[in-house]
Design a protein around this motif. Structure first.
Motif, PDB file in Angstrom:
ATOM      1  N   GLN A   1       4.079 -11.780 -26.901  1.00  0.00           N
ATOM      2  CA  GLN A   1       4.286 -10.740 -27.912  1.00  0.00           C
ATOM      3  C   GLN A   1       3.481 -11.054 -29.183  1.00  0.00           C
ATOM      4  O   GLN A   1       3.639 -12.115 -29.779  1.00  0.00           O
ATOM      5  N   ARG A   2       2.644 -10.115 -29.578  1.00  0.00           N
ATOM      6  CA  ARG A   2       1.803 -10.295 -30.766  1.00  0.00           C
ATOM      7  C   ARG A   2       2.192  -9.352 -31.898  1.00  0.00           C
ATOM      8  O   ARG A   2       1.825  -9.589 -33.046  1.00  0.00           O
TER       9      ARG A   2
ATOM     10  N   ASP B   1       9.749 -18.841 -24.550  1.00  0.00           N
ATOM     11  CA  ASP B   1       8.656 -18.847 -25.530  1.00  0.00           C
ATOM     12  C   ASP B   1       7.786 -17.598 -25.421  1.00  0.00           C
ATOM     13  O   ASP B   1       6.581 -17.644 -25.660  1.00  0.00           O
ATOM     14  N   TYR B   2       8.398 -16.465 -25.053  1.00  0.00           N
ATOM     15  CA  TYR B   2       7.592 -15.260 -24.861  1.00  0.00           C
ATOM     16  C   TYR B   2       7.034 -14.729 -26.182  1.00  0.00           C
ATOM     17  O   TYR B   2       5.989 -14.061 -26.196  1.00  0.00           O
TER      18      TYR B   2
ATOM     19  N   ARG C   1      14.585 -10.353 -20.947  1.00  0.00           N
ATOM     20  CA  ARG C   1      13.890 -10.427 -19.656  1.00  0.00           C
ATOM     21  C   ARG C   1      12.708  -9.467 -19.614  1.00  0.00           C
ATOM     22  O   ARG C   1      11.657  -9.784 -19.036  1.00  0.00           O
ATOM     23  N   PHE C   2      12.846  -8.298 -20.234  1.00  0.00           N
ATOM     24  CA  PHE C   2      11.747  -7.333 -20.262  1.00  0.00           C
ATOM     25  C   PHE C   2      10.618  -7.841 -21.161  1.00  0.00           C
ATOM     26  O   PHE C   2       9.437  -7.793 -20.783  1.00  0.00           O
ATOM     27  N   LEU C   3      10.984  -8.358 -22.341  1.00  0.00           N
ATOM     28  CA  LEU C   3       9.965  -8.845 -23.273  1.00  0.00           C
ATOM     29  C   LEU C   3       9.285 -10.116 -22.776  1.00  0.00           C
ATOM     30  O   LEU C   3       8.204 -10.462 -23.248  1.00  0.00           O
ATOM     31  N   SER C   4       9.915 -10.805 -21.836  1.00  0.00           N
ATOM     32  CA  SER C   4       9.330 -12.045 -21.315  1.00  0.00           C
ATOM     33  C   SER C   4       8.041 -11.800 -20.542  1.00  0.00           C
ATOM     34  O   SER C   4       7.211 -12.701 -20.427  1.00  0.00           O
ATOM     35  N   GLN C   5       7.864 -10.559 -20.018  1.00  0.00           N
ATOM     36  CA  GLN C   5       6.700 -10.295 -19.182  1.00  0.00           C
ATOM     37  C   GLN C   5       5.974  -9.002 -19.507  1.00  0.00           C
ATOM     38  O   GLN C   5       4.989  -8.674 -18.851  1.00  0.00           O
ATOM     39  N   THR C   6       6.466  -8.272 -20.515  1.00  0.00           N
ATOM     40  CA  THR C   6       5.828  -6.992 -20.846  1.00  0.00           C
ATOM     41  C   THR C   6       5.562  -6.923 -22.348  1.00  0.00           C
ATOM     42  O   THR C   6       6.477  -7.084 -23.164  1.00  0.00           O
ATOM     43  N   TYR C   7       4.324  -6.662 -22.692  1.00  0.00           N
ATOM     44  CA  TYR C   7       3.961  -6.509 -24.109  1.00  0.00           C
ATOM     45  C   TYR C   7       4.493  -5.185 -24.637  1.00  0.00           C
ATOM     46  O   TYR C   7       4.469  -4.163 -23.948  1.00  0.00           O
TER      47      TYR C   7
END
Length: 368
Positions: free
Chosen positions: A132-133, A126-127, A170-176
């Protein structure tokens, strides 16, 4: 060669119990000749210690006899279960030890290990909602659809595409990230995956060119360093493709004649899930098993697509696949009218037996 899981359990239990009995015999019992000597010495008046030794021997012998009777009773009960379940058999797909690429001696242990690893290195499901905005699931789908075309342009192996998508999520899960840099992230992850999976990966300049030189070589290399350091260089992750090879092998072993359409169709269905953000909630092994299930049903509605062999190697029952299979069928039929057609166009080609055009005459929901 067909083996029964219940028979394996019986053999293992018998071996274990018999080894215990033998250990007891070595530790606690003397030889029959020695027992006779003790009897004679007892009749002629022996010491108190010799008599106690003999009593110990008799007690141990009685105990072992009781264990043997109990074991015999248990074997009889399991034998009855064997007779009742003789119809359920599993094909041993690791029997061929001549092909080194199958790693048949180590395959069960390898897949036991990666079933654990797929739980450890999952992207967030659910990132998009939580982190992510500036990007959306549709933007992610457009990016991956384009990366499918890139992988075809450079004739990359399927593992590269699957690893690319895994690295992106995996990158988008924790980095905006801003939407202007989303394509940069995509080509960078494909560059990393190519270095890991390909014999001769494309050059950095090639990935810059494929974006119409939107990004420079320096920008790609800077993003590569950022992604690798963020993921701690953990690139050995099990993807859907990893499990798909194993499950297709099990499905083909269950067939009288191997079917090439089955392999192409299962791969097609699995790749359709790459562009769908909603499929992140399903484990890679679950998606792979569901793809094989639906592929077998699409090709043949006269038999049930799931059997004891597939259940044994996938560790999923048919009922456990229900939700994923129904969602996958909606993708196959394109019930939501998705306009991302790179994967569909790819598998419409004759080299893939045009499996993208195949559908079953009957909905798979009738099986559940």
């Amino acid at each position: 060669m067909e083996i029964s899981p219940v028979q394996e359990d019986v053999k293992e239990k018998l071996a274990e119990e018999l080894s215990k009995i033998k250990m007891g015999e070595v530790q606690d019992l003397t030889s029959p000749a020695k027992v006779e000597v003790k009897k004679e010495s007892l009749c002629h008046g022996t010491r108190e210690g010799d008599a106690s030794d003999l009593m110990h021997v008799i007690q141990v012998s009685t105990k072992i006899s009781g264990v043997e009777r109990s074991l015999k009773k248990e074997v009889n009960e399991i034998s009855k279960k064997l007779d009742a379940s003789s119809g359920a058999s599993v094909v041993d797909i690791d029997l061929n030890i001549k092909d080194p690429q199958l790693c048949s001696l180590y395959a069960p242990r390898i897949y036991n290990n990666i079933r654990v690893k797929e739980l450890d290195q999952r992207p967030s499901v659910d990132y998009m909602e939580k982190l992510q905005r500036d990007i959306s699931p549709s933007m992610r789908g457009i990016l991956i659809d384009w990366l499918v075309e890139v992988s075809e342009e450079y004739t990359l192996v399927p593992d590269t595409l699957y690893l690319t998508v895994n690295l992106i999520d995996r990158f988008l899960s924790q980095t905006y990230i801003e939407k202007q840099r989303l394509q940069l992230l995509g080509v960078t992850c494909m560059l990393i995956a190519s270095k890991y999976e390909e014999i001769i990966p494309p050059r950095v300049e090639g990935f810059c060119f494929i974006t119409d030189n939107t990004y420079t070589r320096g920008e790609v290399l800077k993003m590569e360093s950022q992604v690798l350091n963020f993921l701690y260089f953990q690139l050995s992750v099990p993807t859907t493709k990893t499990f798909l090879r194993r499950f297709i092998h099990a499905a083909q072993a269950s067939c009288k004649v191997p079917c090439v359409e089955l392999e192409f169709l299962a791969n097609y269905l699995a790749e359709l899930t790459l562009v769908e953000y909603s499929f992140l909630k399903f484990l890679p092994s679950l998606i792979a098993a569901s793809a094989v299930f639906l592929a077998r049903w699409t090709l043949n509605q006269s038999d049930h697509p799931w059997n004891s062999t597939l259940e044994h190697y996938s560790r999923y029952t048919a009922s456990e696949l229900r939700t994923t299979v129904l969602a996958l069928e909606n993708l196959q039929l394109n019930t939501n009218g998705c306009c991302l057609n790179a994967i569909r166009d790819k598998y419409r080609q004759q080299k893939f037996k045009s499996v993208a055009t195949l559908t079953s005459g009957q909905r798979v929901s009738s099986l559940f």
